[in-house]
Design a protein around this motif. Sequence first.
Motif, PDB file in Angstrom:
ATOM      1  N   LEU A 146      36.455  38.619  42.453  1.00 55.83           N
ATOM      2  CA  LEU A 146      37.865  38.660  42.966  1.00 55.83           C
ATOM      3  C   LEU A 146      38.240  37.553  44.007  1.00 55.83           C
ATOM      4  N   PHE A 169      41.216  37.580  39.083  1.00 57.23           N
ATOM      5  CA  PHE A 169      41.969  37.437  39.590  1.00 57.23           C
ATOM      6  C   PHE A 169      41.698  36.156  41.142  1.00 57.23           C
ATOM      7  N   SER A 171      43.958  34.620  44.308  1.00 56.03           N
ATOM      8  CA  SER A 171      45.121  34.612  45.092  1.00 56.03           C
ATOM      9  C   SER A 171      44.646  34.188  47.154  1.00 56.03           C
ATOM     10  N   VAL A 176      46.736  41.956  49.331  1.00 54.60           N
ATOM     11  CA  VAL A 176      47.050  41.954  47.785  1.00 54.60           C
ATOM     12  C   VAL A 176      45.693  42.319  47.255  1.00 54.60           C
ATOM     13  N   LYS A 177      44.654  41.160  47.159  1.00 60.90           N
ATOM     14  CA  LYS A 177      43.609  40.900  46.567  1.00 60.90           C
ATOM     15  C   LYS A 177      42.734  42.341  46.723  1.00 60.90           C
ATOM     16  N   ARG A 179      44.172  45.421  47.101  1.00 63.49           N
ATOM     17  CA  ARG A 179      44.974  46.109  45.923  1.00 63.49           C
ATOM     18  C   ARG A 179      44.144  46.431  45.365  1.00 63.49           C
ATOM     19  N   ALA A 180      43.553  44.671  44.387  1.00 62.06           N
ATOM     20  CA  ALA A 180      43.961  45.063  42.924  1.00 62.06           C
ATOM     21  C   ALA A 180      42.162  45.587  42.776  1.00 62.06           C
ATOM     22  N   VAL A 181      41.126  45.264  43.771  1.00 63.35           N
ATOM     23  CA  VAL A 181      39.945  45.568  44.135  1.00 63.35           C
ATOM     24  C   VAL A 181      40.477  47.225  43.769  1.00 63.35           C
ATOM     25  N   GLU A 182      40.832  48.043  44.359  1.00 63.66           N
ATOM     26  CA  GLU A 182      41.416  49.003  44.507  1.00 63.66           C
ATOM     27  C   GLU A 182      42.025  49.871  43.288  1.00 63.66           C
ATOM     28  N   ALA A 183      42.492  48.600  42.274  1.00 63.63           N
ATOM     29  CA  ALA A 183      43.149  49.410  41.243  1.00 63.63           C
ATOM     30  C   ALA A 183      41.798  48.998  40.014  1.00 63.63           C
ATOM     31  N   MET A 185      39.564  45.805  39.319  1.00 61.85           N
ATOM     32  CA  MET A 185      39.754  44.261  38.242  1.00 61.85           C
ATOM     33  C   MET A 185      38.389  44.552  38.302  1.00 61.85           C
ATOM     34  N   THR A 188      34.701  42.145  45.109  1.00 63.92           N
ATOM     35  CA  THR A 188      35.294  41.301  45.536  1.00 63.92           C
ATOM     36  C   THR A 188      33.935  40.732  46.825  1.00 63.92           C
TER      37      THR A 188
END
Length: 243
Positions: A146, A169, A171, A176-177, A179-183, A185, A188
């Motif tokens: 990400l 990903f 951004s 927000v990044k 949150r995407a790692v926690e999800a 993806m 990072t």
Amino acid sequence: MKRLQNLVGGPLFERTSAGTALSDLGRLALQQARRMIEANDQLLRLSGNTDRSQPVRLGLNSLFATNFFKAQQSAGSLSGIFVQVDQSGTLAKALIEGYLDIACMFDQPRMDGDIRQMIVAGIEEPLVWVRAKQFVVSPGSPIPILTWPGDDWMVRTLERHEISYKIVFNSPDFEVKLRAVEAGMGFTAVPASKVPDTVIVARDYYLPELPTIRRIMCVRASLGNARVAELTKQLGSLFFEPR
């Protein structure tokens, strides 16, 4: 732009193999414009109205923004401050062109040499990989990363080690990044001091060691009012003292 070029008597930009760059005349015009901005600041200080009429223009890399605003809840008022949150390269350019007075960001090799003369504080810290607690990569698969615009920390490191990766990903928004790692993806890079409890430092054997980075605070040399001094002191305490 055409009117400006007519006024100075020639083209301000020229085409190169890498794109568009300032011409010799353009560089001279930029240098003179910077001097005009500095002279304007000096005139405002002579009038004694700088603190009251001119907001201090602060630039923050997105990794600094959350902690800065949290500190204001107990530190005092944000009156008289304009804040721009952006990527380090953008902040450096705004500082040089006179649109910002102070900037807290990360040093980058490609930054203009004029930025080096504005550095008033700096501190180094390691970068680390982070991922979601249950995230795994299938053996032999490219490493999902990400990134953010202009990222060269992860990409450069992976390419130097000839490790296959894919960007999943992108951004400029740090929160927000995360949150995407926690999800789940992918991975990072985060400064070691910025790892939240919601993710873990990834020590997977296939991940290469990331470089050390340097936080810097830059202040335009012509500034000297009390609000700038106060804000510089606060930022130094927040971001540039060893923990």
